[in-house]
Design an enzyme around this catalytic site. Sequence first.
Site, short mmCIF file in Angstrom:
data_model
loop_
_atom_site.label_atom_id
_atom_site.label_comp_id
_atom_site.label_asym_id
_atom_site.label_seq_id
_atom_site.Cartn_x
_atom_site.Cartn_y
_atom_site.Cartn_z
N HIS A 1 15.26 113.99 72.55
CA HIS A 1 14.77 113.37 73.78
C HIS A 1 15.77 112.35 74.33
O HIS A 1 15.40 111.52 75.14
CB HIS A 1 13.44 112.65 73.53
N HIS A 2 17.03 112.41 73.86
CA HIS A 2 17.97 111.39 74.32
C HIS A 2 18.24 111.51 75.81
O HIS A 2 18.63 110.55 76.47
CB HIS A 2 19.29 111.42 73.54
N LYS B 1 15.74 121.19 77.09
CA LYS B 1 16.10 122.48 77.70
C LYS B 1 16.44 123.50 76.64
O LYS B 1 17.12 123.19 75.66
CB LYS B 1 17.35 122.25 78.58
N LYS C 1 25.06 121.72 72.45
CA LYS C 1 25.62 122.56 73.52
C LYS C 1 25.59 121.82 74.85
O LYS C 1 26.60 121.72 75.55
CB LYS C 1 24.75 123.84 73.61
N LYS D 1 14.01 124.67 71.97
CA LYS D 1 13.96 126.13 71.85
C LYS D 1 12.53 126.53 71.59
O LYS D 1 11.75 125.77 71.00
CB LYS D 1 14.82 126.58 70.66
N SER E 1 21.68 127.23 84.33
CA SER E 1 20.29 126.80 84.38
C SER E 1 20.19 125.40 84.98
O SER E 1 19.28 125.09 85.75
CB SER E 1 19.69 126.75 82.97
N1 GLU Z 1 18.86 130.71 75.91
C1 GLU Z 1 20.08 130.25 76.43
C2 GLU Z 1 20.85 129.48 75.38
O1 GLU Z 1 20.63 129.62 74.21
C3 GLU Z 1 19.92 129.53 77.73
C4 GLU Z 1 19.15 128.27 77.68
C5 GLU Z 1 18.83 127.67 79.04
O2 GLU Z 1 19.30 128.17 80.05
O3 GLU Z 1 18.10 126.67 79.05
O4 GLU Z 1 21.76 128.74 75.66
#
Ligand code: GLU
Length: 470
Positions: A63-64, A69, A93, A105, A361
């Site tokens: 939550h930083h 996402k 990432k 996730k 995204s």
């Molecule tokens: N599922 C993709 C990933 O692992 C995209 C995640 C996204 O767009 O939020 O990076």
Amino acid sequence: MAEEYKFFDAVCKSFDKAAKYTNFDQGILEQIKQCNSVLRLHFPVKIGDKVEVIKAYRVQHSHHKLPCKGGIRFSEMVNLDEVMALSALMTYKCAIVNVPFGGAKGGISIDPKKYSTYELEKITRRYTSELIKKKFIGPGEDVPAPDYGTGEREMSWILDTYVTMNPGQVEAIGCVTGKPVTQGGVKGRREATGLGVFYGVREVCKHEEQMKRLGLNTGIEGKKVIVQGLGNVGYHSAKFFQEGGALVVGLIEYEGAIYNEKGLDVEAVFQHRKKTGSILNFPGAKNFNKNTDGLEAPCDILIPAALENVINKDNADKIQAKIIGEAANGPLTPEADDILTKKGVLVVPDMYLNAGGVTVSYFEWLKNLSHVSYGRLERRFMENQNANIVAQIESMTGNTIKPEQKKILVHGPDEIDLVRSGLEDTMIKATNEIFACWSKYPEIPNMRTAAFVVAIEKVGNSYLELGIFP
Ligand code: GLU
């Protein structure tokens, strides 16, 4: 218990290896590493005349920065360990590519092939309702996206469920990304991960020192590439490599692999598989009936774009590629990673290389919040400006520019141009930041650790900026 968190533990181990190169105190490192919120669900869905209890998860690793996402995968192999590990990779990432989100996730433990479209819709909508109930979805809280086994269709169902249950919320459309363009999606999202993989590897191949060490020329042109997986990521990666001048010599799918050292036409192979149901017996190519044999065939660059752990201690030593671009999440086991590092193979790590999806995204989410598509405000203005400049050049030189060239010169950027250039810039910057970190600490063993160091620095600093740890 230890067994249950194997994948997450592996991510933590990579984290620990990298944390040594940073100066954060232990408490901050621990806070960065752990999953902040874990949602484990069981919900009933009527399938045929029976009630089925569906197992699902959503993990918010960090939550930083908000929203969190990350994608949602549909697969029988989904389990808590996997979702936790993948959510952590999302945090790192996003940090590496400067996307201001925390990692998350989700996953539903089903084999989507066993359900009808109607049943999948019911499962997806129920899952979304559960996320709403627990506040695990929302444009400012947690924004899902496609992942293994899901795509634009599932994102539309999620959007529709969310919007219906949150009437009047002006930014509701930003509750999920990877939507169809007609439903608030952004142009270029579908191929974004594959294109990001290409931009990333192309930038890596420009690195003179690394290429010299590997005994390769700089540049992507003429490099022999094998791609595993012809799903969304693999198919687009392979196509962009081919368009970029590389030779796609091998393609691998469930049913086997094909190889042609003179190069394969990716689209023709894709159509062949669509028509015959198999990648095998493509004209002019050699068959490997065992798909994993394809990974061991000769090439310069290997792109695993399918599932986790495909390169492990049993086959790592047999890999002939000099560069491995991790398009999938976690395609190498930690043992394979060690073996390949010792062999001198350059492994371009997943959490940065496949960041194209989440980067675009981010662009989609921004578009949703601003309620305007990219290029709408400036495209016509730019075209008029460019047309004036071209007219001036023509009148000053007395030459007429050819119509097809004029078209290129005058063209104002539309959404796809801006999305792609934003993605290209992001991947180039991230690659260079990782290499800069690696040269700052030459004792760092591989690019993965360097990428982790970059990520930890960014997340750690953002915690410090928040003032959570005075
Ligand atoms: N599922 C993709 C990933 O692992 C995209 C995640 C996204 O767009 O939020 O990076």
